[in-house]
Scaffold this active site. Structure first.
Site, PDB file in Angstrom:
ATOM      1  N   ASN A 223       1.004  -1.412  -0.357  1.00  0.00           N
ATOM      2  CA  ASN A 223      -0.310   0.395   0.026  1.00  0.00           C
ATOM      3  C   ASN A 223       0.857   1.297   0.267  1.00  0.00           C
ATOM      4  O   ASN A 223       0.454   2.446  -0.616  1.00  0.00           O
ATOM      5  CB  ASN A 223      -1.266   0.132   1.306  1.00  0.00           C
ATOM      6  CG  ASN A 223      -2.053  -0.885   0.920  1.00  0.00           C
ATOM      7  OD1 ASN A 223      -2.745  -0.746   0.380  1.00  0.00           O
ATOM      8  ND2 ASN A 223      -2.518  -1.094   2.247  1.00  0.00           N
ATOM      9  N   ASP A 232      -5.501  -2.837  -3.725  1.00  0.00           N
ATOM     10  CA  ASP A 232      -6.194  -3.811  -4.028  1.00  0.00           C
ATOM     11  C   ASP A 232      -5.664  -4.350  -4.997  1.00  0.00           C
ATOM     12  O   ASP A 232      -6.612  -5.045  -5.281  1.00  0.00           O
ATOM     13  CB  ASP A 232      -7.278  -2.698  -4.448  1.00  0.00           C
ATOM     14  CG  ASP A 232      -8.514  -1.990  -3.767  1.00  0.00           C
ATOM     15  OD1 ASP A 232      -8.079  -2.029  -2.008  1.00  0.00           O
ATOM     16  OD2 ASP A 232      -9.110  -0.641  -4.061  1.00  0.00           O
ATOM     17  N   GLU A 258      -6.413  -7.612   4.378  1.00  0.00           N
ATOM     18  CA  GLU A 258      -5.546  -9.012   3.715  1.00  0.00           C
ATOM     19  C   GLU A 258      -5.866 -10.130   4.355  1.00  0.00           C
ATOM     20  O   GLU A 258      -4.810 -10.728   3.949  1.00  0.00           O
ATOM     21  CB  GLU A 258      -4.521  -8.185   3.470  1.00  0.00           C
ATOM     22  CG  GLU A 258      -3.475  -8.594   4.686  1.00  0.00           C
ATOM     23  CD  GLU A 258      -3.712  -7.312   5.967  1.00  0.00           C
ATOM     24  OE1 GLU A 258      -3.188  -7.098   6.954  1.00  0.00           O
ATOM     25  OE2 GLU A 258      -4.278  -6.242   5.812  1.00  0.00           O
TER      26      GLU A 258
END
Length: 342
Positions: A223, A232, A258
């Site tokens: 991220n 994503d 996750e």
């Protein structure tokens, strides 16, 4: 998802409640009218059915035998309609009630039973109507007959189409409610709902079953380096990978963030560990490409086993989660089951 979407039965209970109140009041009103008209048998049936409707109304919202009471309600209801249509001095206006049969049947019984009830009682009502009200005027008879038959067929067709569309829409809503929007996998709610049936099947057939929790290693770094869109995309990549390399008979779900969960049915503990460890190695050898950059993704996993670690999902998830954290403590990118927990 019966625990969260027992919508169908509750909806029908409320419909039946309304009908029971109407038939209770209507039974006594029409009963009194028919006493005045001298139709004592019909009046007795109507008033007796009104009392029966009241007794059913008192328990219908709590009974576990809902379909039994629906049938017990509809059979005499429709039979009294037929009798009322056939008795002397009854009027053609009673046929209006016959036209409600498909609507009531489909609302309370669903598509297939509703269709059967509608065909049987509508056919019977149309036959009684023809035997009682047709005259010697052939052109008039043809007109009346066509109107009666076509109106009956139309009511059945409309009720059938409505119920079929309602069932389709409800199934679609249930599917959407149980699906993770990002990955397309089952979500936590679907996992919880499906586990009851899966565990019952495993218990009945004496099958082994394992529950696995996966957690992507250092997902925050993905991220941070590639943004949330990259994160994503990575989740979708892993979801597709897991879906491709697990059996269709297993239940794969995105557990949250996750984390992913997998319920493996029919796999012995040793086989479960080997399968998940093989999956871990395959993912390590399958790089994720994002914006022309190679991103290596690994996971840590913990496995619990039905019976040895518990028989309900909460207990199995707790054990799997404990072993997942042991896998992280061991340096990540590894799998821990009960044989390795110490």
């Amino acid at each position: 998802m019966h625990s969260d979407f027992d919508h169908n039965t509750q909806y029908r209970r409320k419909v039946l409640q309304v009908l029971l109140v109407i038939t209770f009041v209507g039974g006594f009103v029409f009963g009194l009218i028919n006493i005045y008209r001298g139709l004592y048998i019909l009046a007795g049936l109507e008033m007796g059915y009104g009392i029966f409707s009241f007794l059913v109304w008192r328990r219908i919202m709590n009974t576990t035998r809902f379909q039994f009471w629906v049938t017990a309600y509809l059979l005499p209801f429709f039979s009294i309609m037929m009798f009322a249509l056939s008795v002397p001095n009854s009027s053609q206006s009673i046929y209006v009630w016959i036209l409600t049969i498909p609507v009531i049947s489909y609302l309370l019984m669903g598509r297939k039973p509703g269709l059967y009830f509608s065909i049987v009682f509508m056919t019977l009502g149309i036959c009684i109507f023809h035997l009682k009200f047709l005259t010697d005027d052939i052109p008039l008879n043809v007109t009346v007959s066509l109107n009666v038959i076509l109106s009956g067929v139309l009511m059945i067709a409309l009720a059938h189409v409505y119920e079929r569309n309602r069932e389709t829409n409800e199934e679609r809503l249930l599917e959407l409610a149980g699906t993770d929007k990002l990955t397309g996998l089952a979500n936590r709610m679907k996992l919880i709902d499906s586990f009851a049936a899966t565990s019952e099947y495993a218990k009945r057939h004496n099958l082994d079953m394992s529950v696995v929790l996966f957690d992507l290693d250092f997902f925050k770094n993905i991220n941070d380096l590639h943004g949330h869109h990259g994160g994503d995309a990575a989740l979708c990549f892993v979801a597709d990978f897991l879906k491709k390399h697990t059996r269709k008979s297993d239940l794969l779900a995105r557990f949250g963030g996750e984390e992913f969960a997998l319920v493996m049915q029919g796999s012995k503990p040793k086989d479960s560990f080997q399968q998940i460890d093989s999956l871990r190695k395959k993912l390590l050898e399958t790089p994720f490409i994002y914006n022309k950059q190679t991103v290596n993704i690994t996971f840590s996993a913990g496995i619990s086993h039905y019976g040895a670690d518990g028989v309900n999902l909460d207990d199995l998830l707790v054990k799997a989660d404990e072993r997942l954290y042991l896998a992280k403590e061991k340096g990540r990118n590894c799998v821990v089951d009960h044989n390795l927990k110490d």
